[in-house]
Design a protein around this motif. Structure first.
Motif, mmCIF file in Angstrom:
data_model
loop_
_atom_site.group_PDB
_atom_site.id
_atom_site.type_symbol
_atom_site.label_atom_id
_atom_site.label_comp_id
_atom_site.label_asym_id
_atom_site.label_seq_id
_atom_site.Cartn_x
_atom_site.Cartn_y
_atom_site.Cartn_z
ATOM 1 N N TRP A 173 50.625 37.475 41.840
ATOM 2 C CA TRP A 173 50.232 36.089 41.633
ATOM 3 C C TRP A 173 49.733 35.939 40.204
ATOM 4 O O TRP A 173 48.952 36.747 39.713
ATOM 5 C CB TRP A 173 49.140 35.680 42.613
ATOM 6 C CG TRP A 173 48.562 34.323 42.342
ATOM 7 C CD1 TRP A 173 47.385 34.024 41.733
ATOM 8 C CD2 TRP A 173 49.163 33.060 42.665
ATOM 9 N NE1 TRP A 173 47.203 32.672 41.643
ATOM 10 C CE2 TRP A 173 48.289 32.051 42.218
ATOM 11 C CE3 TRP A 173 50.351 32.682 43.294
ATOM 12 C CZ2 TRP A 173 48.547 30.699 42.371
ATOM 13 C CZ3 TRP A 173 50.621 31.337 43.437
ATOM 14 C CH2 TRP A 173 49.740 30.356 42.990
ATOM 15 N N PHE A 174 50.193 34.877 39.526
ATOM 16 C CA PHE A 174 49.780 34.637 38.142
ATOM 17 C C PHE A 174 49.650 33.138 37.927
ATOM 18 O O PHE A 174 50.356 32.352 38.566
ATOM 19 C CB PHE A 174 50.819 35.209 37.173
ATOM 20 C CG PHE A 174 50.408 35.129 35.728
ATOM 21 C CD1 PHE A 174 49.414 35.959 35.223
ATOM 22 C CD2 PHE A 174 51.013 34.216 34.871
ATOM 23 C CE1 PHE A 174 49.031 35.879 33.890
ATOM 24 C CE2 PHE A 174 50.638 34.133 33.543
ATOM 25 C CZ PHE A 174 49.644 34.972 33.054
ATOM 26 N N GLU A 175 48.761 32.736 37.033
ATOM 27 C CA GLU A 175 48.529 31.318 36.756
ATOM 28 C C GLU A 175 48.747 31.026 35.272
ATOM 29 O O GLU A 175 47.816 31.097 34.476
ATOM 30 C CB GLU A 175 47.111 30.918 37.182
ATOM 31 C CG GLU A 175 46.855 31.079 38.674
ATOM 32 C CD GLU A 175 45.453 30.640 39.077
ATOM 33 O OE1 GLU A 175 44.863 29.815 38.347
ATOM 34 O OE2 GLU A 175 44.953 31.124 40.104
ATOM 35 N N THR A 201 53.681 31.614 40.996
ATOM 36 C CA THR A 201 52.734 30.895 40.150
ATOM 37 C C THR A 201 52.711 29.429 40.573
ATOM 38 O O THR A 201 53.623 28.955 41.268
ATOM 39 C CB THR A 201 53.141 30.971 38.660
ATOM 40 O OG1 THR A 201 54.106 29.957 38.367
ATOM 41 C CG2 THR A 201 53.710 32.326 38.292
ATOM 42 N N PRO A 202 51.705 28.684 40.145
ATOM 43 C CA PRO A 202 51.684 27.245 40.427
ATOM 44 C C PRO A 202 52.779 26.475 39.696
ATOM 45 O O PRO A 202 52.993 25.293 39.967
ATOM 46 C CB PRO A 202 50.299 26.811 39.943
ATOM 47 C CG PRO A 202 49.488 28.063 39.878
ATOM 48 C CD PRO A 202 50.450 29.134 39.514
ATOM 49 N N LYS A 203 53.468 27.133 38.755
ATOM 50 C CA LYS A 203 54.500 26.464 37.971
ATOM 51 C C LYS A 203 55.881 27.079 38.214
ATOM 52 O O LYS A 203 56.778 26.962 37.387
ATOM 53 C CB LYS A 203 54.154 26.527 36.482
ATOM 54 C CG LYS A 203 52.870 25.784 36.122
ATOM 55 C CD LYS A 203 52.627 25.806 34.630
ATOM 56 C CE LYS A 203 51.312 25.132 34.287
ATOM 57 N NZ LYS A 203 51.261 23.722 34.653
ATOM 58 N N GLY A 204 56.058 27.729 39.347
ATOM 59 C CA GLY A 204 57.348 28.313 39.672
ATOM 60 C C GLY A 204 57.220 29.774 40.053
ATOM 61 O O GLY A 204 56.178 30.393 39.852
ATOM 62 N N TRP A 260 40.917 36.598 34.933
ATOM 63 C CA TRP A 260 39.973 37.533 35.547
ATOM 64 C C TRP A 260 39.885 37.334 37.060
ATOM 65 O O TRP A 260 39.827 38.296 37.821
ATOM 66 C CB TRP A 260 38.583 37.367 34.932
ATOM 67 C CG TRP A 260 38.391 38.051 33.617
ATOM 68 C CD1 TRP A 260 38.137 37.472 32.417
ATOM 69 C CD2 TRP A 260 38.438 39.458 33.362
ATOM 70 N NE1 TRP A 260 38.038 38.416 31.432
ATOM 71 C CE2 TRP A 260 38.214 39.648 31.986
ATOM 72 C CE3 TRP A 260 38.664 40.581 34.172
ATOM 73 C CZ2 TRP A 260 38.192 40.914 31.406
ATOM 74 C CZ3 TRP A 260 38.645 41.832 33.588
ATOM 75 C CH2 TRP A 260 38.410 41.987 32.226
ATOM 76 N N LYS A 261 39.868 36.085 37.474
ATOM 77 C CA LYS A 261 39.622 35.824 38.898
ATOM 78 C C LYS A 261 40.714 36.374 39.795
ATOM 79 O O LYS A 261 40.508 36.562 40.989
ATOM 80 C CB LYS A 261 39.452 34.323 39.137
ATOM 81 C CG LYS A 261 40.735 33.511 38.980
ATOM 82 C CD LYS A 261 40.495 32.040 39.267
ATOM 83 C CE LYS A 261 41.782 31.240 39.198
ATOM 84 N NZ LYS A 261 41.585 29.813 39.489
ATOM 85 N N ASN A 262 41.905 36.645 39.217
ATOM 86 C CA ASN A 262 43.005 37.171 40.020
ATOM 87 C C ASN A 262 43.133 38.688 39.928
ATOM 88 O O ASN A 262 44.071 39.268 40.476
ATOM 89 C CB ASN A 262 44.327 36.526 39.573
ATOM 90 C CG ASN A 262 44.367 35.037 39.864
ATOM 91 O OD1 ASN A 262 43.948 34.607 40.933
ATOM 92 N ND2 ASN A 262 44.850 34.262 38.914
ATOM 93 N N LEU A 263 42.204 39.342 39.226
ATOM 94 C CA LEU A 263 42.235 40.791 39.084
ATOM 95 C C LEU A 263 41.168 41.419 39.973
ATOM 96 O O LEU A 263 40.047 40.922 40.051
ATOM 97 C CB LEU A 263 41.994 41.188 37.628
ATOM 98 C CG LEU A 263 42.999 40.626 36.610
ATOM 99 C CD1 LEU A 263 42.654 41.102 35.213
ATOM 100 C CD2 LEU A 263 44.424 41.039 36.972
ATOM 101 N N PRO A 264 41.482 42.516 40.656
ATOM 102 C CA PRO A 264 40.527 43.117 41.599
ATOM 103 C C PRO A 264 39.245 43.580 40.940
ATOM 104 O O PRO A 264 38.190 43.586 41.568
ATOM 105 C CB PRO A 264 41.310 44.292 42.196
ATOM 106 C CG PRO A 264 42.419 44.564 41.230
ATOM 107 C CD PRO A 264 42.761 43.249 40.628
ATOM 108 N N GLU A 265 39.304 43.982 39.663
ATOM 109 C CA GLU A 265 38.096 44.474 39.001
ATOM 110 C C GLU A 265 37.177 43.365 38.518
ATOM 111 O O GLU A 265 36.083 43.624 37.995
ATOM 112 C CB GLU A 265 38.467 45.372 37.812
ATOM 113 C CG GLU A 265 39.239 44.683 36.696
ATOM 114 C CD GLU A 265 40.733 44.785 36.875
ATOM 115 O OE1 GLU A 265 41.457 44.771 35.870
ATOM 116 O OE2 GLU A 265 41.179 44.865 38.043
ATOM 117 N N ALA A 266 37.618 42.096 38.710
ATOM 118 C CA ALA A 266 36.818 40.976 38.211
ATOM 119 C C ALA A 266 35.435 40.924 38.842
ATOM 120 O O ALA A 266 34.458 40.541 38.187
ATOM 121 C CB ALA A 266 37.558 39.661 38.458
ATOM 122 N N ASP A 267 35.325 41.325 40.118
ATOM 123 C CA ASP A 267 34.027 41.239 40.776
ATOM 124 C C ASP A 267 33.029 42.258 40.238
ATOM 125 O O ASP A 267 31.831 42.186 40.533
ATOM 126 C CB ASP A 267 34.187 41.396 42.296
ATOM 127 C CG ASP A 267 34.936 42.667 42.675
ATOM 128 O OD1 ASP A 267 35.287 43.447 41.763
ATOM 129 O OD2 ASP A 267 35.178 42.875 43.877
#
Length: 509
Positions: A173-175, A201-204, A260-267
Motif C-alpha cells: 500500500w502506498f499513498e 494506492t488511492p490514485k490507482g 511513516w504511517k504506512n511503515l511498521p517501524e513508524a510506531d
C-alpha cells in the motif's frame, strides 16, 4: 472534460484538436470527470508520439501548422501526472506559445516554464519516493490476487487471470501525491518479476501476475495487511537508529507523515525520539571506557612501520621483496602493487621520478608508460643509456582518482612522500650513486627531505651533505601535458639540454 489521471494520450488528443482549430488558451475550460468509472480494458487507438506526425493530414481542415519540440513532449509526459487541475491549461498555453516562441523552454525566468519545471520536479520526486518506500507484505497461500483486488478496488474489479503455481504473492500500500502508478509500475515489474504482487494506492493500482502488468486508475482502500516481516523491520530500524544524528525536521522533510504511517517501524519513532537525549548521554559514558584489550593489538598491527622499528634489508633484492608488502601509507589500499626501482645495484647515476603511473602500476616496473617512453627517447638522443642508471620514484604506489573506466593521476601529498622516503633513503644507501637526478618537484622534495621550489634548482648541479651531487629537471609527464605545441617544443628542447648536461656529468663520475 478529461479523466485527469495521468493519461498523457488523453490530453494530447484534446490539445491537438483545439490547436488545429485555432482555439485560444483563454477560450478553453479544462475540467476533470468526477465519479465516472473508465473501462480499463477498452481498446485504445494508437496516436502519434509527436504532434508533427498529423500535421500533413490536418492542413486540409485547418491552416494551423503544429510544431512541437521534443523537450516539450518529454516535459508534458511527466507534468500530466501531477495532481494540480491547472496542469492541463498550463500545458496547452505553453503548447500554444511554442508555435511562435520556439525557444520558450530555454527561458528559465518565464512564469509558465518555471511552474512546469516545478511540477516536473514534484512528479519525479514522488516517483522516487514510491520506489524507495513501497513495502511488500506476503499474501497467504489461500488468498488470490484477484480476491485482494475485489476488496480494495471499487467500483471496478480486475480480471488478472490465473496465478502461477508455486509463486509467492505480495501486496503493498502506498499513498502518492500524484498519478504516478502507471509511470512507476514497470520499474517494479523489472525488479520483482519473479513474484506476483499488487501495489494499491488511492490514485490507482498495479498488478503483476508473472505474465501481464495491469494498471488501473481507480482509487483503492488500504486493507491493513500485516505479515511476519513487520517485526523484522522494527528490529532493524531500532538497531540502526542513531540518536546522536537525530534531525526531526530533516526526517519530516524527506519522509512526510503519510509515508511513516504506512511503515511498521513508524510506531517506534515517537519513543526513539523521546529517548534520544538519554541514549546520547549513555553513549558518551560508554565512549570514555577503555576499549577491549585486543583493540590495542589490532591498532598496533595496523600502524605504519617506522625507521626505528624495522631492520634494514641488506641487499637491493631483499628491499624489493619487503617493499611488496609495504603499508607505510594508505596508497597501498588502492594500488595494484608496489613499483620498486630498477637498474644496476652499483649504478653511479640514479633518476628519481614522482610516482608510478597507470601502466607502471599494472606492469610493476618504473617508467614504462608514456612519460617513460618520452624519457627513453630523449635520453637516447643524447647517448644516455638508461640501462646503466638506476630508475625509481619518490612514491612507490600509484595514487589516482577513478573516473569511469579510467584512473586519473593524483599528486602525492607531503605525508605520503615522507612515508615512502624510507624506501628512497634505503635505495640511496644500498646503491650509493654519485649523481642523483630529481625529475619534478615531488622527487626534489623527497631527495632534500623538505619542500623546495623546482625553479630554484632546475638545470644546475648541487653538492649534498652526504657527498653526492644533485641535478634537477622536470618530470617527462609535464612535457606531455603542455597544450601549446610551440611551448611544448621549447620545453622538450630544454629537457634534452638537461639530459645532455647529466650525460656529461655522469661521464666524469
Amino acid at each position: 472534460m478529461l479523466d485527469g489521471k495521468g493519461d498523457f494520450g488523453e490530453w494530447r488528443d484534446a490539445a491537438r484538436r483545439l490547436l488545429m482549430a485555432g482555439t485560444l488558451p483563454t477560450a478553453v475550460d479544462w475540467r476533470e470527470r468526477q465519479g465516472v468509472a473508465a473501462d480499463l480494458f477498452a481498446e485504445v487507438t494508437p496516436v502519434p508520439a509527436n504532434l508533427d506526425e498529423e500535421r500533413e493530414g490536418a492542413r486540409s481542415a485547418s491552416p494551423v501548422q503544429i510544431t512541437v519540440p521534443r523537450a516539450f513532449m518529454t516535459l508534458a509526459e511527466t507534468v500530466i501526472c501531477h495532481s494540480d487541475p491547472g496542469r492541463f491549461g498550463l500545458l496547452y498555453r505553453t503548447l500554444w506559445r511554442l508555435q511562435s516562441e520556439r525557444n520558450l523552454l530555454d527561458i528559465v525566468s518565464d512564469a509558465d516554464v518555471v511552474r512546469l519545471q516545478a511540477m516536473e520536479k514534484s512528479v519525479r520526486r514522488d516517483s522516487h519516493k514510491m520506489k524507495a518506500f513501497v513495502r511488500f507484505k506476503e499474501i497467504g497461500a489461500g488468498t488470490s490476487t484477484t480476491d485482494i483486488m475485489d476488496v480494495i478496488v471499487h467500483p471496478v474489479s480486475l480480471e488478472t487471470g490465473s496465478i502461477a503455481i508455486g509463486r509467492r504473492r505480495f501486496f503493498a500500500w502506498f499513498e502518492p501525491d500524484h498519478f504516478i502508478v502507471a509511470r512507476v509500475a514497470p520499474f517494479f515489474q523489472r525488479r520483482f518479476t519473479d513474484m506476483d504482487w499488487i501495489i494499491a494506492t488511492p490514485k490507482g493500482s498495479a498488478v503483476w501476475d508473472g505474465t501481464t502488468l495491469t494498471v488501473t486508475s481507480e482509487p483503492a482502500d488500504d486493507p491493513k495487511l500485516t505479515d511476519d516481516a513487520d517485526t523484522l523491520w522494527r528490529t532493524y530500524y531500532s538497531n540502526i537508529f542513531n540518536p546522536a544524528r537525530l534531525k526531526v525536521k530533516a526526517m519530516q522533510s524527506e519522509m512526510p507523515k503519510k509515508y511513516w504511517k504506512n511503515l511498521p517501524e513508524a510506531d517506534l519513532i515517537p519513543g526513539l525520539i523521546a529517548g534520544a537525549e538519554e541514549r546520547v548521554r549513555e553513549m558518551a559514558k560508554q565512549a570514555m571506557k577503555d576499549p577491549p584489550a585486543f583493540h590495542t593489538r589490532v591498532r598496533e598491527a595496523a600502524m605504519p612501520k617506522t625507521e626505528e622499528s624495522t631492520a634494514l634489508p641488506g641487499t637491493l633484492d631483499a628491499a624489493r621483496a619487503e617493499a611488496r608488502d609495504c603499508t607505510r601509507c594508505p596508497l597501498y589500499c588502492k594500488a595494484t602493487q608496489t613499483v620498486f626501482g630498477e637498474g644496476p645495484d652499483d649504478a653511479k647515476l640514479m633518476f628519481v621520478g614522482e610516482q608510478p603511473g597507470d601502466q607502471e602500476d599494472l606492469a610493476g616496473k618504473p617508467f614504462v608508460g608514456p612519460a617513460g617512453k618520452m624519457f627513453n627517447t630523449i635520453a637516447g638522443e643524447v647517448d644516455l643509456d638508461r640501462k646503466q642508471a638506476y630508475v625509481t620514484n619518490a612514491v612507490k604506489h600509484f595514487k589516482y582518482e577513478p573516473r569511469g573506466k579510467r584512473r586519473i593521476h593524483q599528486k602525492p601529498n607531503m605525508g605520503e612522500i615522507r612515508a615512502c622516503r624510507w624506501w628512497l633513503k634505503l635505495e640511496l644507501e644500498l646503491i650509493r650513486p654519485k649523481l642523483v637526478v630529481a625529475m619534478g618537484a615531488t622527487a626534489l622534495t623527497s631527495v632534500m627531505n623538505h619542500a623546495e621550489k623546482l625553479g630554484d634548482y632546475r638545470s644546475r648541479k648541487v653538492d649534498l651533505d652526504d657527498g653526492r651531487a644533485l641535478y634537477t629537471t622536470v618530470h617527462p609527464s609535464y612535457l606531455l601535458r603542455i597544450p601549446d605545441e610551440g611551448r611544448k617544443r621549447e620545453e622538450i628542447d630544454r629537457f634534452r639540454e638537461d639530459l645532455h648536461a647529466i650525460k656529461r656529468l655522469s661521464d666524469h663520475l
